[in-house]
Write a protein that holds these residues in place. Structure first.
Motif, PDB file in Angstrom:
ATOM      1  N   LEU A  28     -11.737   3.109  -0.182  1.00  0.00           N
ATOM      2  CA  LEU A  28     -10.751   3.918  -0.911  1.00  0.00           C
ATOM      3  C   LEU A  28      -9.874   3.067  -1.819  1.00  0.00           C
ATOM      4  O   LEU A  28      -9.388   3.560  -2.844  1.00  0.00           O
ATOM      5  CB  LEU A  28      -9.912   4.739   0.075  1.00  0.00           C
ATOM      6  CG  LEU A  28     -10.611   6.049   0.491  1.00  0.00           C
ATOM      7  CD1 LEU A  28      -9.963   6.664   1.706  1.00  0.00           C
ATOM      8  CD2 LEU A  28     -10.643   7.052  -0.656  1.00  0.00           C
ATOM      9  N   ASP A  29      -9.684   1.795  -1.489  1.00  0.00           N
ATOM     10  CA  ASP A  29      -8.995   0.909  -2.438  1.00  0.00           C
ATOM     11  C   ASP A  29      -9.799   0.804  -3.727  1.00  0.00           C
ATOM     12  O   ASP A  29      -9.250   0.843  -4.827  1.00  0.00           O
ATOM     13  CB  ASP A  29      -8.809  -0.493  -1.827  1.00  0.00           C
ATOM     14  CG  ASP A  29      -7.610  -0.575  -0.884  1.00  0.00           C
ATOM     15  OD1 ASP A  29      -6.740   0.316  -0.949  1.00  0.00           O
ATOM     16  OD2 ASP A  29      -7.543  -1.535  -0.087  1.00  0.00           O
ATOM     17  N   LYS A  74     -10.799   1.974   4.383  1.00  0.00           N
ATOM     18  CA  LYS A  74      -9.671   1.426   3.604  1.00  0.00           C
ATOM     19  C   LYS A  74     -10.205   0.641   2.396  1.00  0.00           C
ATOM     20  O   LYS A  74      -9.742   0.817   1.269  1.00  0.00           O
ATOM     21  CB  LYS A  74      -8.818   0.544   4.535  1.00  0.00           C
ATOM     22  CG  LYS A  74      -7.955  -0.517   3.877  1.00  0.00           C
ATOM     23  CD  LYS A  74      -6.721   0.042   3.201  1.00  0.00           C
ATOM     24  CE  LYS A  74      -5.839  -1.110   2.671  1.00  0.00           C
ATOM     25  NZ  LYS A  74      -5.047  -0.679   1.509  1.00  0.00           N
ATOM     26  N   ALA A  75     -11.201  -0.202   2.640  1.00  0.00           N
ATOM     27  CA  ALA A  75     -11.741  -1.029   1.552  1.00  0.00           C
ATOM     28  C   ALA A  75     -12.367  -0.148   0.469  1.00  0.00           C
ATOM     29  O   ALA A  75     -12.174  -0.388  -0.730  1.00  0.00           O
ATOM     30  CB  ALA A  75     -12.776  -2.003   2.111  1.00  0.00           C
ATOM     31  N   PHE A 107      -9.398   9.057  -6.626  1.00  0.00           N
ATOM     32  CA  PHE A 107      -8.538   9.870  -5.751  1.00  0.00           C
ATOM     33  C   PHE A 107      -7.350  10.407  -6.541  1.00  0.00           C
ATOM     34  O   PHE A 107      -6.874  11.516  -6.301  1.00  0.00           O
ATOM     35  CB  PHE A 107      -8.044   9.020  -4.569  1.00  0.00           C
ATOM     36  CG  PHE A 107      -7.144   9.768  -3.611  1.00  0.00           C
ATOM     37  CD1 PHE A 107      -7.672  10.559  -2.601  1.00  0.00           C
ATOM     38  CD2 PHE A 107      -5.758   9.692  -3.726  1.00  0.00           C
ATOM     39  CE1 PHE A 107      -6.848  11.267  -1.728  1.00  0.00           C
ATOM     40  CE2 PHE A 107      -4.918  10.394  -2.862  1.00  0.00           C
ATOM     41  CZ  PHE A 107      -5.472  11.183  -1.856  1.00  0.00           C
ATOM     42  N   SER A 141       0.849  -1.196   0.000  1.00  0.00           N
ATOM     43  CA  SER A 141       0.000   0.000   0.000  1.00  0.00           C
ATOM     44  C   SER A 141       0.885   1.246   0.000  1.00  0.00           C
ATOM     45  O   SER A 141       1.970   1.237   0.581  1.00  0.00           O
ATOM     46  CB  SER A 141      -0.892   0.038   1.240  1.00  0.00           C
ATOM     47  OG  SER A 141      -1.618  -1.166   1.366  1.00  0.00           O
ATOM     48  N   PHE A 150      -9.833   4.249  -5.623  1.00  0.00           N
ATOM     49  CA  PHE A 150      -8.509   4.861  -5.662  1.00  0.00           C
ATOM     50  C   PHE A 150      -8.247   5.661  -6.936  1.00  0.00           C
ATOM     51  O   PHE A 150      -7.646   6.734  -6.896  1.00  0.00           O
ATOM     52  CB  PHE A 150      -7.431   3.783  -5.484  1.00  0.00           C
ATOM     53  CG  PHE A 150      -6.068   4.340  -5.205  1.00  0.00           C
ATOM     54  CD1 PHE A 150      -5.803   4.971  -3.996  1.00  0.00           C
ATOM     55  CD2 PHE A 150      -5.050   4.252  -6.143  1.00  0.00           C
ATOM     56  CE1 PHE A 150      -4.546   5.503  -3.727  1.00  0.00           C
ATOM     57  CE2 PHE A 150      -3.786   4.772  -5.876  1.00  0.00           C
ATOM     58  CZ  PHE A 150      -3.537   5.399  -4.673  1.00  0.00           C
ATOM     59  N   PRO A 158     -13.806  -0.341   6.686  1.00  0.00           N
ATOM     60  CA  PRO A 158     -14.623  -0.009   5.511  1.00  0.00           C
ATOM     61  C   PRO A 158     -14.055   1.166   4.706  1.00  0.00           C
ATOM     62  O   PRO A 158     -14.191   1.193   3.483  1.00  0.00           O
ATOM     63  CB  PRO A 158     -15.988   0.373   6.107  1.00  0.00           C
ATOM     64  CG  PRO A 158     -16.014  -0.212   7.463  1.00  0.00           C
ATOM     65  CD  PRO A 158     -14.598  -0.362   7.925  1.00  0.00           C
TER      66      PRO A 158
END
Lengths: 381, 437
Positions: free
Chosen positions: A166-167, A163-164, A173, A127, A170, A161
Motif C-alpha cells: 500500500l505504500d 503495508k509495503a 488509494f 505515516s 498509495f 507485505p
C-alpha cells in the motif's frame, strides 16, 4: 498483577451463565440520519477520493469520509477513532468489509473539516494514521489474514507485505483514475482464510517444501489417521520408523505428490512445512466478485514464486506495480483487470506486464486443468 | 527503551500507509506508562514481546506460533482459537496468546460508547491488540491467556450483552454489506436477515456439529460488495424481477454532462465527456438498451441485472420494486479440491420476515450435508461429489435453466427406474423370442 474476577465462578460454570445471545442488535448502532433514511436512499456521488454523499428521499444527505485502517489495530488507535467520531459524527462510525473506517456526518462542511483533521494525524515515523481515500476507480484497502503476527501455518507475513504494497500503491488509494476499481487481497497461506481467489490482484503465501517429519513425537502428538486423511493428494502413508533403535509409528510422505497445502500440518503439529527459502509469494490476477458486465471469476496465477523479502518485499511490490501500471495504461473505462486480460489475451498480458511465463503457470491439477489449456487455433503472436 | 530491538520492523514505520508497527509500539508504550493505573490481567509487556517475536519471524522467515491447543469457554466449541509461542522463554509475555472472535453487529455500525467499552475490557484482560475486523467479519481480540477466557466471556455476556463468534466446524459468524442502511442498490434488508439468521442459528454457531465450516453472507445487490458469491456456502444476493425505473430527465442530465457518470468514481481520470452509447448501451451484456427519440429504452425482460447501467447513472436508473434475493450455494477458497464459485440454486425468493422459506431451505441443505458430508468437506464439494440433481432432491426445488450456465454436453444421464416406462425389470426369454443368441 492481582487477579480481578469478572464475577465468573469456576466452581459453578453454569451458575448464572448467559449464552447464545449473539451480536448486538445493529439498530442500536445506526446514526440517527441512517436510522431515519434507511431503505429510502436515492443516489450517491463522490466529491473527491474518500469523500462521498448519499441523498435520501427525505432530502437528507449523509456525507461519508472513508479512511484506510490497518486491520491490526490497538485499543489506543480505536479510542482515537472514537474521539474523532465523538467530535464530528455524534459518536457513530462504521467499518467496511475491507477494513476501512467510515465517518458519517450531515454536512459537507463537517466532512471537509473531518477530512482535514484525519489527514493531519501522523504516526511518529510520518505515516498517516487515517489516510482518506479508497473509493471509486482506484485501489482501496488490501484485505488480509494474520501472517507471522498470529498464525501457525503462514508462508509469509500479512501485515508487512500489505503495508509495503500500500505504500507503493498509495497514489491509487488517494485517487480515482484507474479504468475501474482494483481490489488487492493477501492470504498468507493457501488455506486462504482471506479468500483472495477472486481478487484483481491476489498476494498469496505459499510453501514449496514437503513437511518435515518429527518421527519421535509424531504418534504422541497426532492422530495419524487424521493426518493421512487430511492429504488431498493421498501422499501420506502410515509407516514404522526406527528412532534410536526402537520402532515407532509414524508416516511417510510421497514428496512428488505433495502440493504443499499444509493440511497435514493443520492436523498434525509434527509435520511442519515452514522454511525460510522454501516459502514465499505467489501472485494471482484477474479475479472479481461483482456481476457487473461480466460474471465473477477466479484470479489466475501469473507469478509462480517470489521469495519472501522482509521487511518490505520489494520484488513483490514492484511486480504488482508493473501490473497496475500496465492495466492503467491499457484497459478501457469500466474494464476490470481480468476483463482486460481476457480481451487482449493472456499471452499479451504477460508481454505488457513484463512477466515471465514459466511452466508452473500451466494448470496440471486435476480435471479443471484441461479447461484452461487452449483449444482453438486463435492466438496472438 | 524498547524491550527488544526491532531493526527490521522499524523499516515498516515509514511510508504513507498507516504502520501497524508504530501502532503496536504505541500500545506497548501505553501499557508501560499505565497512566490510568490499570491492573493488567495478562503480562504488561505483551505488546513488546509481540513485536519481539514478530521481529524474530522477520529474521527467520518463519512463523513462531504453534498450533492452537484445545482452549475455549465452557459449553462452546468455537469462538476461541488457542495460540502458543514456540519461544516462550524469550517472549513470556506472549507465551499463551489466544484469539477470541467477537460477533460483530450486522453492517459493522458502532457507537463510540460501545467500542470504548470493548477497548476497556480488552486492555484489562488482553493484549489491547485487535483486528477490526477479521476476514469472516468478527471483531478479533488478539492475545490473552487461558485463565482470562472465561472472565472475558462472563464480562462480555453480563456487562456488554455481547457474544462470541464462530470458529471450527461451525456456522461462522454471518456477514453482510451495508445494505439499505446507506445504499440505494440494496434489494433487501441485509442487516435484518443477517441478524435474524445469526440469532436463529446460535446453537450451530457455537457448538460444532457440522462436517466443516459453513458461511452465510448477504449482498444487497449483484455488485457483491461483501463477496458472498466467492466465499460463502450460502450466498444471498439481492435482485428484482420487474423493471428498472428510469428518470428520463436525469438520463438527459448525464448525457448533457450535468451529472458525473459512475457517481463521479472516475473523476480523476482523463476519460473525456460521457458517451451514453459507448459507456452504457454498448457495454450492456445483453444489449437490451437503446436510445429512441432522446429517451433511454430498456427491454427489461432481456436484462440480467448486472448493475452496470445503474452504477453508471445512479440518479437516472433505479432498481425495480418487486425485490428479493437469489440464493447461490457452495462457494469456497481452493482448499482442498480447488476454488468454487457459488452456484445458482434459487433464482428468486422473497425476503420477508420471519424468513420461513429461507430457513426451510437452509435446514434441508444442512440435514443433507450433516448426513452425507465427509470430515472437512464443504457444501460445494459435496454438491460436486453427489451431484446437483441430489441437491435438487434434498431441497425439493424444481429444475430451472437459470441454475445452469449451459446444459450438459454428454448424454450420460443417470435415468432412474421410475422415469422409464415399464421400469428396468425385463424378461430375457421374451426378448430372445425375437432376437437370436
Amino acid at each position: 498483577m492481582a487477579f480481578i474476577s469478572s464475577g465468573y465462578n469456576p466452581d459453578k460454570p453454569m451458575g448464572d451463565r448467559i449464552t447464545d445471545i449473539g451480536p448486538r442488535d445493529f439498530e442500536e448502532f445506526y446514526p440517527p440520519i441512517i436510522a431515519k433514511n434507511k431503505g429510502q436512499w436515492l443516489y450517491h456521488e463522490y466529491i473527491e477520493a474518500g469523500v462521498f454523499y448519499h441523498a435520501a428521499e427525505s432530502g437528507d444527505k449523509v456525507f461519508t469520509v472513508r479512511a484506510g485502517g490497518c486491520r491490526l489495530m490497538s485499543v489506543s488507535h480505536i479510542r482515537e477513532i472514537c474521539d474523532i467520531a465523538d467530535k464530528y459524527c455524534g459518536g457513530h462510525l462504521r467499518f467496511t468489509t475491507r477494513n476501512n473506517i467510515e465517518f458519517m456526518t450531515d454536512s459537507l462542511e463537517k466532512a471537509q473539516a473531518l477530512k482535514a483533521d484525519l489527514e493531519s494525524r501522523k504516526q511518529p515515523g510520518g505515516s498517516f494514521k487515517f489516510p482518506v481515500g479508497g473509493t471509486g476507480a482506484g485501489i482501496t484497502n488490501i484485505v488480509h489474514t494474520q501472517g507471522w503476527i498470529h498464525c501457525h501455518t503462514p508462508a509469509t507475513d500479512a501485515s508487512g507485505p500489505v503495508k509495503a504494497t500500500l505504500d507503493v500503491l498509495f497514489d491509487e488509494f488517494k485517487s480515482m483514475r484507474l479504468p475501474a476499481h482494483l481490489r488487492v487481497s493477501l492470504a498468507c497461506c493457501l488455506n486462504m482464510c482471506g479468500a483472495v481467489h477472486c481478487s484483481d490482484i491476489a498476494i498469496l503465501g505459499y510453501h514449496r517444501k514437503p513437511p518435515m517429519l518429527d518421527h519421535e513425537y509424531l504418534d504422541k502428538m497426532c492422530e495419524i489417521p487424521l493426518a493421512i486423511a487430511a492429504c488431498p493428494t493421498a501422499a501420506i502413508k502410515p509407516s514404522k520408523i526406527e528412532v534410536d533403535g526402537t520402532k515407532v509409528n509414524s508416516v511417510v510422505v510421497n514428496e512428488e505428490r505433495c502440493m504443499f497445502c499444509g493440511n497435514c500440518y493443520t492436523m498434525c503439529p509434527s509435520m511442519p512445512l515452514a522454511d525460510d527459502v522454501g516459502d514465499g509469494i505467489v501472485l494471482m490476477a484477474g479475479g472479481k466478485v461483482s456481476n457487473r458486465i461480466s460474471a465473477p471469476k477466479f484470479s489466475k496465477v501469473v507469478v509462480a514464486f517470489i521469495p519472501n523479502e522482509p521487511p518490505r518485499w520489494p520484488k513483490t511490490t514492484e511486480t504488482i506495480k508493473k501490473m497496475v501500471d500496465a492495466y492503467a495504461k491499457g484497459a478501457n473505462k469500466y474494464e476490470r483487470l481480468g476483463d482486460w486480460a481476457e480481451r487482449i489475451g493472456w499471452e499479451r498480458f504477460f508481454e505488457v506486464c513484463d512477466l515471465e511465463f514459466t511452466h508452473h503457470l500451466i494448470d496440471d491439477f486435476r480435471d479443471p486443468a484441461y479447461y484452461t489449456w487452449r483449444q482453438t487455433s486463435q492466438f496472438k503472436f | 527503551m524498547a524491550k527488544h530491538e526491532t531493526p527490521l520492523l522499524d523499516q515498516l514505520e515509514t511510508g504513507p500507509w498507516p504502520s501497524f508497527v508504530s501502532d503496536i509500539k504505541r500500545e506497548a508504550e501505553s501499557r508501560a506508562k499505565n497512566e490510568n493505573g490499570i491492573d493488567y490481567q495478562i503480562p504488561q509487556d505483551a505488546c513488546e514481546d509481540l513485536l519481539g517475536v514478530l521481529e524474530l519471524s522477520y529474521k527467520h522467515g518463519r512463523t513462531h506460533w504453534k498450533h492452537g491447543g484445545i482452549v475455549g469457554v465452557f459449553g462452546y466449541g468455537g469462538g476461541v482459537i488457542g495460540r502458543y509461542c514456540d519461544q516462550p522463554e524469550q517472549f513470556p509475555g506472549v507465551a499463551h496468546f489466544h484469539t477470541l472472535r467477537v460477533a460483530q453487529p450486522a453492517g459493522k455500525f458502532y457507537t463510540t460508547k460501545y467500542l470504548k467499552e470493548l477497548c476497556d475490557l480488552w486492555e484489562l484482560r488482553g493484549s489491547g491488540i485487535t483486528n477490526m475486523h477479521g476476514s469472516t467479519g468478527d471483531i478479533i481480540f488478539l492475545g490473552t491467556t487461558t485463565q482470562q477466557l472465561e472472565e472475558i466471556f462472563y464480562e462480555m455476556t453480563h456487562k456488554h450483552d455481547q457474544d462470541l463468534g464462530g470458529s471450527g466446524s461451525n456456522l461462522r459468524t454471518p456477514a453482510d454489506c451495508i445494505g439499505q442502511a446507506r445504499c440505494e442498490y440494496a434489494c433487501y434488508d441485509t442487516q435484518a436477515l443477517c441478524h435474524d439468521l445469526t440469532l436463529e442459528y446460535q446453537d450451530e454457531l457455537h457448538r460444532p456439529a457440522f462436517p466443516y465450516k459453513f458461511k452465510f453472507k448477504f449482498d444487497g445487490c449483484p455488485n457483491c460488495c461483501v463477496a458472498s458469491i466467492a466465499r460463502s456456502d450460502m450466498s444471498f444476493i439481492g435482485t428484482w424481477r420487474d423493471n428498472i425505473k428510469i428518470d428520463q430527465e436525469a438520463v438527459k442530465a448525464y448525457i448533457g454532462g450535468e451529472f458525473p457518470p459512475n457517481a463521479g468514481a472516475h473523476m480523476d481520470g482523463n476519460w473525456g465527456p460521457f458517451d451514453i452509447q459507448k459507456e452504457v448501451i454498448d457495454l450492456c451484456p445483453t444489449k437490451c438498451m437503446w436510445m429512441e427519440d432522446g429517451q433511454l429504452k430498456i427491454d427489461d425482460k432481456e436484462c440480467t441485472r448486472c448493475m452496470h447501467c445503474i452504477n453508471v447513472m445512479p440518479r437516472a436508473l433505479r432498481i425495480g420494486d418487486d425485490r428479493g434475493c437469489s440464493i447461490l450455494v457452495g462457494a469456497k477458497a481452493p482448499i482442498l479440491d480447488g476454488a468454487q464459485m457459488a452456484t445458482m440454486l434459487v433464482p428468486f425468493m422473497k425476503v420477508e420476515e420471519p424468513y420461513d422459506e429461507i430457513k426451510e431451505l437452509i435446514e434441508n441443505i444442512w440435514d443433507w450435508w450433516m448426513e452425507e458430508g465427509k470430515n472437512r468437506e464443504r457444501l460445494g464439494e459435496l454438491i460436486k461429489r453427489q451431484g446437483f440433481q441430489k441437491l435438487l432432491e434434498v431441497t425439493g426445488l424444481d429444475p430451472d435453466p437459470r441454475m445452469i450456465q449451459e446444459p450438459r454436453s454428454n448424454p450420460y444421464i443417470f435415468w432412474k427406474e421410475d422415469e422409464v416406462p415399464g421400469g428396468f425389470k425385463r424378461d430375457i426369454n421374451e426378448f430372445r423370442k425375437f432376437h437370436q443368441r
